[in-house]
Enzyme design. Sequence first.
Site, PDB file in Angstrom:
ATOM      1  N   GLY A  22       0.882  -1.265   0.061  1.00  0.00           N
ATOM      2  CA  GLY A  22       0.048   0.133   0.091  1.00  0.00           C
ATOM      3  C   GLY A  22       0.824   1.283  -0.048  1.00  0.00           C
ATOM      4  O   GLY A  22       2.246   1.258   0.120  1.00  0.00           O
ATOM      5  N   ASP A  49      -2.956   3.764   3.145  1.00  0.00           N
ATOM      6  CA  ASP A  49      -2.796   3.963   4.757  1.00  0.00           C
ATOM      7  C   ASP A  49      -2.735   5.108   5.238  1.00  0.00           C
ATOM      8  O   ASP A  49      -1.905   6.084   4.783  1.00  0.00           O
ATOM      9  CB  ASP A  49      -1.500   3.039   5.172  1.00  0.00           C
ATOM     10  CG  ASP A  49      -1.184   3.104   6.869  1.00  0.00           C
ATOM     11  OD1 ASP A  49      -1.973   2.266   7.180  1.00  0.00           O
ATOM     12  OD2 ASP A  49      -0.762   4.121   7.217  1.00  0.00           O
ATOM     13  N   TYR A  54      -2.172  12.353  10.768  1.00  0.00           N
ATOM     14  CA  TYR A  54      -1.040  13.021   9.673  1.00  0.00           C
ATOM     15  C   TYR A  54      -1.990  14.112   9.196  1.00  0.00           C
ATOM     16  O   TYR A  54      -1.325  15.125   8.554  1.00  0.00           O
ATOM     17  CB  TYR A  54      -1.386  11.939   8.243  1.00  0.00           C
ATOM     18  CG  TYR A  54      -0.910  10.561   8.974  1.00  0.00           C
ATOM     19  CD1 TYR A  54      -0.086  10.441  10.169  1.00  0.00           C
ATOM     20  CD2 TYR A  54      -1.044   9.501   8.068  1.00  0.00           C
ATOM     21  CE1 TYR A  54       0.530   9.231  10.266  1.00  0.00           C
ATOM     22  CE2 TYR A  54      -0.173   8.375   8.390  1.00  0.00           C
ATOM     23  CZ  TYR A  54       0.109   8.128   9.494  1.00  0.00           C
ATOM     24  OH  TYR A  54       0.970   6.804   9.782  1.00  0.00           O
ATOM     25  N   LYS A  83      -6.383   5.384  11.544  1.00  0.00           N
ATOM     26  CA  LYS A  83      -5.980   5.092  12.778  1.00  0.00           C
ATOM     27  C   LYS A  83      -6.328   6.149  13.535  1.00  0.00           C
ATOM     28  O   LYS A  83      -6.666   7.464  13.343  1.00  0.00           O
ATOM     29  CB  LYS A  83      -4.516   5.202  12.946  1.00  0.00           C
ATOM     30  CG  LYS A  83      -3.691   4.292  11.585  1.00  0.00           C
ATOM     31  CD  LYS A  83      -2.349   4.381  11.893  1.00  0.00           C
ATOM     32  CE  LYS A  83      -1.510   3.680  10.468  1.00  0.00           C
ATOM     33  NZ  LYS A  83      -1.345   4.898   9.425  1.00  0.00           N
ATOM     34  N   HIS A 116      -3.647   3.558  16.932  1.00  0.00           N
ATOM     35  CA  HIS A 116      -2.499   4.087  16.844  1.00  0.00           C
ATOM     36  C   HIS A 116      -1.250   3.770  17.407  1.00  0.00           C
ATOM     37  O   HIS A 116       0.061   3.438  16.886  1.00  0.00           O
ATOM     38  CB  HIS A 116      -2.452   5.752  16.336  1.00  0.00           C
ATOM     39  CG  HIS A 116      -1.520   5.921  15.142  1.00  0.00           C
ATOM     40  ND1 HIS A 116      -1.935   7.231  14.299  1.00  0.00           N
ATOM     41  CD2 HIS A 116      -0.184   5.710  14.943  1.00  0.00           C
ATOM     42  CE1 HIS A 116      -0.948   7.411  13.568  1.00  0.00           C
ATOM     43  NE2 HIS A 116       0.028   6.470  13.910  1.00  0.00           N
TER      44      HIS A 116
END
Length: 323
Positions: A22, A49, A54, A83, A116
């Site tokens: 991925g 992903d 992020y 996550k 996470h």
Amino acid sequence: MKKTTQHTYLALHDGTAFPAFGLGTWKPQGEDLYRAVRVALDAGYQHIDCAAIYGNEDVIGRALSDAFTAGDVGRDDVWITSKLWNTEHARAAVRPALEKTLAALHLDYLDLYLMHWPVAMRPGVLRPKSADDFVSLTDLPLEETWAAMAVLRDAGLTRQMGVSNFTAAKIRHLHATTDIMPAVNQVELHPYLAQDELLAACREMGVILTAYSPLGTPDSGELFRRDDPFKVLDDEVIAGIAAAHSVSPGQVLIAWAQQRGTAVIPKSTNEGRIRENVAAAAIELTDADMNAIAALDRRHRYIDGRFWCPEGSPYTLASLWDE
Ligand code: A2P
């Protein structure tokens, strides 16, 4: 869907086929990331992903919905992982966190939702600065968060649930307390941190490992304000194997991860490298190659988790990694 790319799947514990390759999306933002996702889908990537922390799920969501509208891929052709961040571990916070991720990604469901880190932080803390920003696992146990995630799986908001940065002992604890085994554990994995024991333990429990930072996260030095002397992409043994197969060192690292039976999510925003990385699935490393790479293990973490362990924090490196 383009059929030109060779694909590998790993069977999750319920038999679901998990695309073993991925695109990682930590750090890239804006148009670079938008283009990377569109190029990756065009190149045959079947797995993206993501993570709430992020801060770029809206960009990925725009790229996905444009790719769906353009007919490049259908929703069922692509595996989307995201996550749950550390600040959202409380039972009441888990559902809103996943709903926010789904809204940003323009999706009705995830394929995989991961916890996470095995670390809980106070709501609203962006980057922890002191021990007060953390909540101990005694006050907010991982199994409470895990049980809240299971409710969302049962409601159809995610198909699978997993963890990230977990040791085998922490996975055993989750299973013992909730009777729910994670499908996947996403951890740092590359030849300098081969994690043979974790791989064997997870295999025994039926948990698939996904390798993050498989290229040794060469773009993280600045973020962590340290120049790491160990650069797996520049390793001479890797370079020799790459030359023998007429491929790049990055491709050797990706092929190694796949040949060990782990999923792998290299990130790139460069079109050539995005295409090069997915092509690595076709490389066949020899037993001698695999043995030479196995000898490189130096138990070296680029992402060692020390940012969770300021003085007075309920988390220490020893408690994080159960070492
Ligand atoms: P770029 O986006 O310019 O391609 P990791 O996945 O371990 O975190 O590594 C990601 C970093 O590695 C990014 O800086 C990315 O830069 C770079 N990278 C990605 N693919 C390759 C490759 N095949 N060879 C060398 N560097 C790569």
